[in-house]
Design an enzyme around this catalytic site. Structure first.
Site, PDB file in Angstrom:
ATOM      1  CB  SER A   1      13.612  46.582  25.330  1.00  0.00           C
ATOM      2  OG  SER A   1      12.502  45.743  25.611  1.00  0.00           O
ATOM      3  CB  SER A   2      16.637  48.688  20.804  1.00  0.00           C
ATOM      4  OG  SER A   2      17.264  47.436  20.843  1.00  0.00           O
TER       5      SER A   2
ATOM      6  CB  SER B   1      14.379  36.243  14.936  1.00  0.00           C
ATOM      7  OG  SER B   1      15.300  36.401  13.862  1.00  0.00           O
TER       8      SER B   1
ATOM      9  CD  GLU C   1       3.828  39.646  20.612  1.00  0.00           C
ATOM     10  OE1 GLU C   1       4.982  39.204  20.451  1.00  0.00           O
ATOM     11  OE2 GLU C   1       3.335  40.515  19.874  1.00  0.00           O
TER      12      GLU C   1
ATOM     13  CG  ASP D   1      12.720  37.052  19.470  1.00  0.00           C
ATOM     14  OD1 ASP D   1      11.786  37.195  20.273  1.00  0.00           O
ATOM     15  OD2 ASP D   1      13.244  37.995  18.833  1.00  0.00           O
TER      16      ASP D   1
ATOM     17  CB  THR E   1      17.212  47.888  17.258  1.00  0.00           C
ATOM     18  OG1 THR E   1      16.132  47.211  16.617  1.00  0.00           O
ATOM     19  CG2 THR E   1      17.580  49.111  16.453  1.00  0.00           C
TER      20      THR E   1
HETATM   21  P1  13P Z   1      14.397  45.761  19.346  1.00  0.00           P
HETATM   22  O1  13P Z   1      15.111  45.374  18.092  1.00  0.00           O
HETATM   23  O2  13P Z   1      13.526  46.947  19.172  1.00  0.00           O
HETATM   24  O3  13P Z   1      15.334  45.861  20.490  1.00  0.00           O
HETATM   25  O4  13P Z   1      13.378  44.562  19.690  1.00  0.00           O
HETATM   26  C1  13P Z   1      13.914  43.310  19.969  1.00  0.00           C
HETATM   27  C2  13P Z   1      12.836  42.302  20.194  1.00  0.00           C
HETATM   28  O5  13P Z   1      11.773  42.570  20.722  1.00  0.00           O
HETATM   29  C3  13P Z   1      13.121  40.936  19.764  1.00  0.00           C
HETATM   30  O6  13P Z   1      12.028  40.089  19.979  1.00  0.00           O
HETATM   31  O1  G3H Z   2      11.732  40.944  17.105  1.00  0.00           O
HETATM   32  C1  G3H Z   2      12.423  40.876  16.111  1.00  0.00           C
HETATM   33  C2  G3H Z   2      13.900  40.836  16.202  1.00  0.00           C
HETATM   34  O2  G3H Z   2      14.435  42.133  16.190  1.00  0.00           O
HETATM   35  C3  G3H Z   2      14.459  39.957  15.120  1.00  0.00           C
HETATM   36  O3  G3H Z   2      14.469  40.570  13.884  1.00  0.00           O
HETATM   37  O4  G3H Z   2      13.462  38.961  12.268  1.00  0.00           O
HETATM   38  O5  G3H Z   2      15.148  40.693  11.532  1.00  0.00           O
HETATM   39  O6  G3H Z   2      15.847  38.723  12.891  1.00  0.00           O
HETATM   40  P1  G3H Z   2      14.742  39.676  12.565  1.00  0.00           P
HETATM   41 ZN    ZN Z   3      10.136  40.990  19.718  1.00  0.00          ZN
END
Ligand code: 13P
Ligand code: G3H
Ligand code: ZN
Length: 285
Positions: A209-210, A49, A133, A81, A232
């Protein structure tokens, strides 16, 4: 084997499975992902990210992920991401990412299209694939009403227009998941996934998706989800392992001993996800 995001996700789309896209901020996470991918013979996406890139530095993340990809026997893509910052997206292109996400979901449709199209033109010019998105994924609650659903979930008509006008390679859709831990059980809008897949016939992405139950994940994959984002659950595996180690060994101060067990714990969680997504055994040469 370093490949483009499109190569990985088109293969998943054509063969009816989903590839795990796992977030990284450090070396142990990169290694855990690659070890799990090798063990299960899965294609995989290593993603960072904007926050992850700020923490580690885009050069460090790119270098670690490239070493991992080049050493790996399985196909690996390196992905940004939730990119929103133009300069950071350009930095990813320059540093060898093979896929980037432009997240314009918080803008009105026209502005999302405009921003996404601009990134698609630039990324495609250097052979990099693009995820965008449509709809709003974050902060969606369990007890959302039908009206609210229509306002925040991805609209199939808009999705069709969005893809046509932007030329994006894969689309993240809002169908009832949310980032971070869930309070109750998430309820996915499976009909919406089905309709969008039929209309777009392209790789679809599930964020947040976690914590989504196995049956829901499998059903979502069977209906056309091809990229599944997990952050997550890996963070939690890391935290649990470090906490347990430190509780049992309060005087050990060697970082390798503290973080080593977490690397194994993360690898195990990731390998399970790969099997759940149907990616195990799908790596090609
Ligand atoms: P989670 O942290 O809920 O698995 O989401 C991850 C995600 O969508 C990163 O873009
Ligand atoms: O979608 C988000 C991801 O879980 C990344 O999170 O911005 O804390 O790195 P972060
Ligand atoms: Zn995401």
């Amino acid at each position: 084997m370093l490949v483009s995001g499109r190569q990985i996700l088109n293969h998943a789309h054509e063969n009816g499975y989903a590839v795990g896209a796992f977030n990284v901020n450090n070396m142990e996470q990169v290694q855990a992902i690659i070890e799990a991918a090798e063990e299960t013979k899965s294609p995989v996406i290593i993603q960072a990210s904007q926050g992850g890139l700020k923490y580690a530095g885009v050069e460090y993340i790119a270098a670690m992920a490239k070493v991992a990809a080049e050493k790996a026997s399985v196909p690996v893509a390196i992905h940004l991401d939730h990119g929103t910052d133009f300069k950071q997206i350009m930095a990813c292109l320059r540093n060898g990412f093979t896929s980037v996400m432009i997240d314009g979901s918080h803008y009105e449709l026209e502005e999302n299209i405009r921003k996404t199209k601009q990134i698609v033109e630039m990324a495609h010019a250097v052979g990099v694939s693009v995820e965008a998105e449509l709809g709003k994924i974050g902060g969606v609650e369990d007890d959302i009403s039908v009206d609210e659903k229509d306002a925040t979930y991805t609209d199939p008509d808009e999705a069709e227009r969005f893809v046509k006008e932007t030329g994006v390679d894969y689309l993240a859709i809002a169908v009832g998941t949310a980032h971070g831990p869930y309070k109750g059980e998430p309820k996915l809008d499976f009909d919406r996934i089905k309709v969008i897949k039929e209309r777009l016939n392209m790789p679809l992405v599930l964020h947040g998706s976690s914590g989504v139950p196995e049956e829901s994940i499998k059903k979502a994959v069977s209906l056309g989800i091809n990229k599944i984002n997990i952050d997550t659950d890996i963070r939690m595996a890391f935290h649990k392992a470090v906490k347990a180690f430190v509780a049992d060994n309060p005087d050990v101060y060697d970082p390798r001993k503290i973080v080593g067990p977490a690397r194994i714990a993360m690898k195990e969680v990731i390998a399970e996800k790969m099997k759940m997504f149907g990616a195990a055994g799908k790596a090609w040469k």
